[in-house]
Structure formats: C-alpha cells, structure tokens
Enzyme design. Structure first.
Site, PDB file in Angstrom:
ATOM      1  N   SER A 192      21.918 -38.581  11.558  1.00 43.63           N
ATOM      2  CA  SER A 192      21.419 -37.216  11.621  1.00 43.63           C
ATOM      3  C   SER A 192      21.803 -36.596  12.970  1.00 43.63           C
ATOM      4  O   SER A 192      22.985 -36.593  13.327  1.00 43.63           O
ATOM      5  CB  SER A 192      19.910 -37.212  11.382  1.00 43.63           C
ATOM      6  OG  SER A 192      19.469 -35.967  10.896  1.00 43.63           O
ATOM      7  N   ASP A 431      22.146 -34.983  -0.041  1.00 43.49           N
ATOM      8  CA  ASP A 431      21.524 -34.568   1.211  1.00 43.49           C
ATOM      9  C   ASP A 431      21.903 -33.126   1.509  1.00 43.49           C
ATOM     10  O   ASP A 431      23.093 -32.809   1.625  1.00 43.49           O
ATOM     11  CB  ASP A 431      22.000 -35.493   2.335  1.00 43.49           C
ATOM     12  CG  ASP A 431      21.556 -35.039   3.715  1.00 43.49           C
ATOM     13  OD1 ASP A 431      20.582 -34.264   3.799  1.00 43.49           O
ATOM     14  OD2 ASP A 431      22.186 -35.482   4.697  1.00 43.49           O
ATOM     15  N   HIS A 456      20.074 -38.565   2.833  1.00 41.81           N
ATOM     16  CA  HIS A 456      20.194 -38.476   4.282  1.00 41.81           C
ATOM     17  C   HIS A 456      20.125 -39.851   4.947  1.00 41.81           C
ATOM     18  O   HIS A 456      19.111 -40.551   4.870  1.00 41.81           O
ATOM     19  CB  HIS A 456      19.070 -37.577   4.805  1.00 41.81           C
ATOM     20  CG  HIS A 456      19.308 -37.004   6.150  1.00 41.81           C
ATOM     21  ND1 HIS A 456      20.377 -36.180   6.451  1.00 41.81           N
ATOM     22  CD2 HIS A 456      18.609 -37.125   7.317  1.00 41.81           C
ATOM     23  CE1 HIS A 456      20.314 -35.800   7.710  1.00 41.81           C
ATOM     24  NE2 HIS A 456      19.270 -36.379   8.275  1.00 41.81           N
TER      25      HIS A 456
END
Length: 489
Positions: A192, A431, A456
């Site tokens: 991320s 995602d 994700h």
C-alpha cells in the site's frame, strides 16, 4: 504501545474528522494499509500466534531528524525502531540476502503478525528478515512524544516520505555494516503506502536495495495521472459482479435515506432501523458509514470470506423486511454482525488517524472522487476545497504535484524504461487502489504481476491453508523474479 493522546490532540482529531466528512460530503475512504481495520473474523484468520514473532529481536537506531538540511536542529536525533529475525539467515560469508519490510502509516507491531511474505520465503533464500518502523509512528517518534512531534508546523515538517525512505537507507546501511554483510543483496518489500515507499526507495537508493516488491502501490493516483473516479469505479464493479440486484439496491438507497430523513421523525426512524450508537442529526453520517463499509469490503475482498459477497448476501437475502433500507441494514449486519451498535459511534482516535491525515494534507494528495457512473452519490474531488480545509487545520497548503515532481509518475513507461530496474508492482484487480497501480510491464525487470480476483496487498499477507491457486501462482512468480535478481547480483 501507542503514545497517550492529550485532550488537545483529541480536539484536533475531532476537528480533522469533521473537516474530512465535510470535505468529502459523505465518504471517508479506507486508508492505505495492507490489512485495514480487522473484523474479529479477519483477525483470527490472518494474525499469527506468538511463535511466529518470538524470533524477532528489537533494536533502536539513532536516527537523524533531517537528512536534507544542514541547520543545527537538522542534526537532532531520535530513536527509530527496527526488528531483525536471524533465524533463517545464511550469514554474511555466503552473501545471503536481506529482506527488509518498510513500515508505513502505523506502528510496526500490527504488520509483524499479518505480513507473511518475509517469514514464508526467508527459509528458501536463507534470508535475514528486517522490519523498520516509519518515523512518527509507534516507538519511532521524534521530540519525545507523539503530541510534541505533531504540535506545530515546525515539528510536523519532518514528517514526510522523503525523510522516511532516507531513514530506511540509513538503517539498512547500518545493519549491513554492523553484520559485515556488505555483499548481501537487499530486497525491500512494502504494501500500500509502504509499497509506494518500496518502489520509490529502489529508484532513489539503487545502491542500497537490489530490488523492490511493491504490493498494491497506487503510485499513479497522483496529479491526475489516474482518473479520480477510478477507485469508486472498481468498488462499483466489484459489487455489480457479485450481484446485480445488490448493486441496484445500493444505487437507489442513497435517495431513499434522504427521503426518510426529510420526513417528520425521519432521523429517529433511521437511527432505530440501523441501531445507531447515537441518534443521527443528519443523513450524512449514515451515508458516510455505508460508503466506507462498501469501499472497505471491496478493498479487502479477500478469501475465504470475500466481504463483498457477504454484504450482498445480506442485502439480497434480507430477513428484516423487503424495503430498500431493510435490505441495506441486513447487509450491515451480515458484514459487521448484530451484537453491538456500529453506525455513528465514537471516533477511534489513533496515531494513524492523526498522522495519515497530516500526510494526506501535505504530500499524499490522492484525488479520489466519484462521478455519476458509480453506485454512489456523485461527489467529484474538489482540490480547491481540499486545500482550503487543510490550510484551515495545519496552516500550510498541500503540495498536490510534489509526489510526481520528486518521484515521477507522468510518462512512467518511457521514463522508467530508460533508467529504472528490478521492481515488481503486484496488484489484485478487485482492489479499488489497483486503478492507480502499475498494471503493465515497463521493461524486462520492472514488471506488473496481478491477479483478476486479488485484493489489497493479498500477496504479501501470511500464506494460509486453502489459499486459492491463482494466489499461489502470483506469489510463486514474484519469488522466481526475486531469485533471478539475486542470481545476477
């Protein structure tokens, strides 16, 4: 343990959340995090027991506050936490590699139990495992306390990504020197926001890291490279693919919420129907909760639970009534459970909720908005409003072009093909942040590895029995690429 937050900090975060709710009108987008806020079900499935973390040894590095200036206060230091697992390392004499996980917008403790890529693969590589905590989070806080570190513009000014990756470089160089592992190649790994840091680290510090695995890193969601509607378009697609009737129910629920709210005692009716923690004083808080729930379900739509299917199963199979709002409530109960109130509850104040808001209001300006072609109410990203509200809180304006100026992003294929190398951009197309990710190979060594059904940061989470074949293949491909880098080192 997170630092205690003072009354002044609580007032600040209350103001921040009221600003953010106003600025986005009804949505608080899930933050960039490999795991998000775990439900009890997710926590039991993803977290490791103590035996998986007991081999970690904790160290503190005397870190420089400001890597880029030469003022007297630049040389101030603070203790930065990092952890090492020596269990699998083949040693410096064999030039065994170092896997370094770059912490992101939270204390490193949470990642230790859920990020499995390093532990799962270190034995076959005989790799040293390193976890480094991001400055201003957890136990890596300058100025003595979290409150002091964020109290004014001067102390907050050192809280940015460029300083963070310079921290990581200093620590990794220190570790290699201390262990006499000068010939041990370093592979940096992040998810991320941490994935963005990993890719940027490889570009800025190629002499420190041989390669990077950047999982779910939306490095193209800046400066209008990606359409602002990308995130919510993917959320909508996820729900529509799960169930057309679920999608249609959600689509028409927003106007129904407003219709009921406009009636006499309408807010009281909504409060009772959705079992709110406190009575609603407007429909916006209910819509914000639902908006965030749908976005979170899509962002972390991972096996075996697949939260989007759970929400839609509740909506389509509602047992509380056949009207639209009864179906929506059934989706909430299916996802969150029916034990306690959920909507309009107290604000959960954490270091992340304060710290990440600053990061978004300074350099991490990800312009997520919603057009009129999603299942949500239209709400385009308004940069002028965003800048105005950030200045109101912090007294400084965001720099929406800084990330692309400093790290690049525009014409990324042309630019990185010329000078970049050894980066894996991994994504799962379910995602929503994949809309801002690198989904095409840039060169032979800057490659995109994605799965149609992935979510994700799924590839770097701990491997679990029953993981689907497509996920196993994604991880295997990543490992093969990293082995290729090391074999050529």
């Amino acid at each position: 343990m997170e630092h205690a937050l003072s009354f002044q900090c609580l007032l600040l975060i209350s103001f921040i959340f009221s600003f953010y709710l106003t600025a986005t009108q009804s949505s608080i987008i899930p933050r960039l995090s490999p795991i998000g806020d775990l439900t009890l079900h997710d926590s039991a499935a993803l977290t490791a027991d103590d035996t998986d973390t007991r081999d970690l040894k904790t160290f503190y590095f005397k870190q420089t506050l400001d890597h880029f200036n030469y003022r007297p206060d630049s040389y101030t230091t603070f203790p930065q936490r990092y952890l090492i697992n020596f269990k699998y390392w083949g040693g410096a004499n064999s030039s065994a590699p170092i896997f370094a996980y770059l912490g992101a917008e939270e204390p490193i403790d949470g990642d230790l139990k859920v990020i499995g890529f390093l532990d799962d693969n270190a034995p076959s590589f005989k790799a040293l495992i390193v976890y480094i905590e991001h400055r201003y989070y957890g136990k890596s806080v300058p100025f003595g306390s979290f409150e002091a570190a964020l109290k004014n513009a001067k102390t907050r000014g050192y809280f940015n990504s460029a300083q963070a990756i310079a921290d990581y470089a200093a620590i990794l160089i220190h570790i290699k020197k201390k262990l006499r592992a000068h010939k041990s190649p370093v592979i940096v790994i992040g998810g991320s926001y941490g994935g963005m840091l990993a890719s940027w680290f490889r570009l800025k510090y190629p002499h420190v890291a041989l390669g990077a695995l950047a999982s779910s890193a939306p490095i193209l969601y800046f400066d209008n490279i990606t359409p602002s509607n990308g995130y919510y378009s993917v959320v909508t697609r996820d729900f529509r693919e799960a169930s057309e009737t679920c999608y249609e129910t959600i689509l028409k629920s927003w106007s129904e919420i407003d219709r009921v709210a406009s009636e006499p005692d309408g807010l009281s009716i909504l409060s009772q129907k959705f079992n709110t923690c406190r009575p609603l004083n407007s429909s916006s808080k209910l819509k914000a909760y639902l908006d965030t729930m749908y976005a979170t379900a899509a962002q972390y739509n991972r096996p075996p639970r697949y939260p989007v299917n759970v929400v839609c199963g509740g909506i389509d199979g509602a047992t509380f009534g056949s009207d639209t709002l009864s179906k929506i409530h059934a989706g909430v109960v299916a996802y969150r459970g029916n034990a306690t109130c959920k909507v309009n509850g107290p604000t959960n104040v954490t270091e992340t909720s304060i710290g990440w808001t600053w990061q978004k209001c300074s350099e991490m300006v990800i312009p997520i908005g919603r057009a009129n072609d999603t299942m949500f109410e239209p709400n385009p990203f308004d940069l002028k409003s965003f800048v105005r509200n950030c200045k109101m809180i912090y007294g400084v304006a965001p720099r929406p072009h800084w990330v692309t100026n400093y790290y690049g992003g525009h014409d990324i294929k042309l630019v990185l093909r010329r000078f970049g190398s050894n980066i894996i951009f991994s994504n799962g197309l379910r995602d929503p942040y994949s809309s801002g990710g690198v989904l095409d190979n840039i060169s032979d060594s800057i490659v995109a590895v994605f799965t149609v059904n992935g979510s994700h940061c799924l590839d770097i989470l701990r491997a679990m029995p029953g993981d689907p074949e497509w996920l196993l293949k994604q991880r295997k491909k990543e490992i093969e690429i990293i082995k290729g880098w090391i074999s050529q080192y």
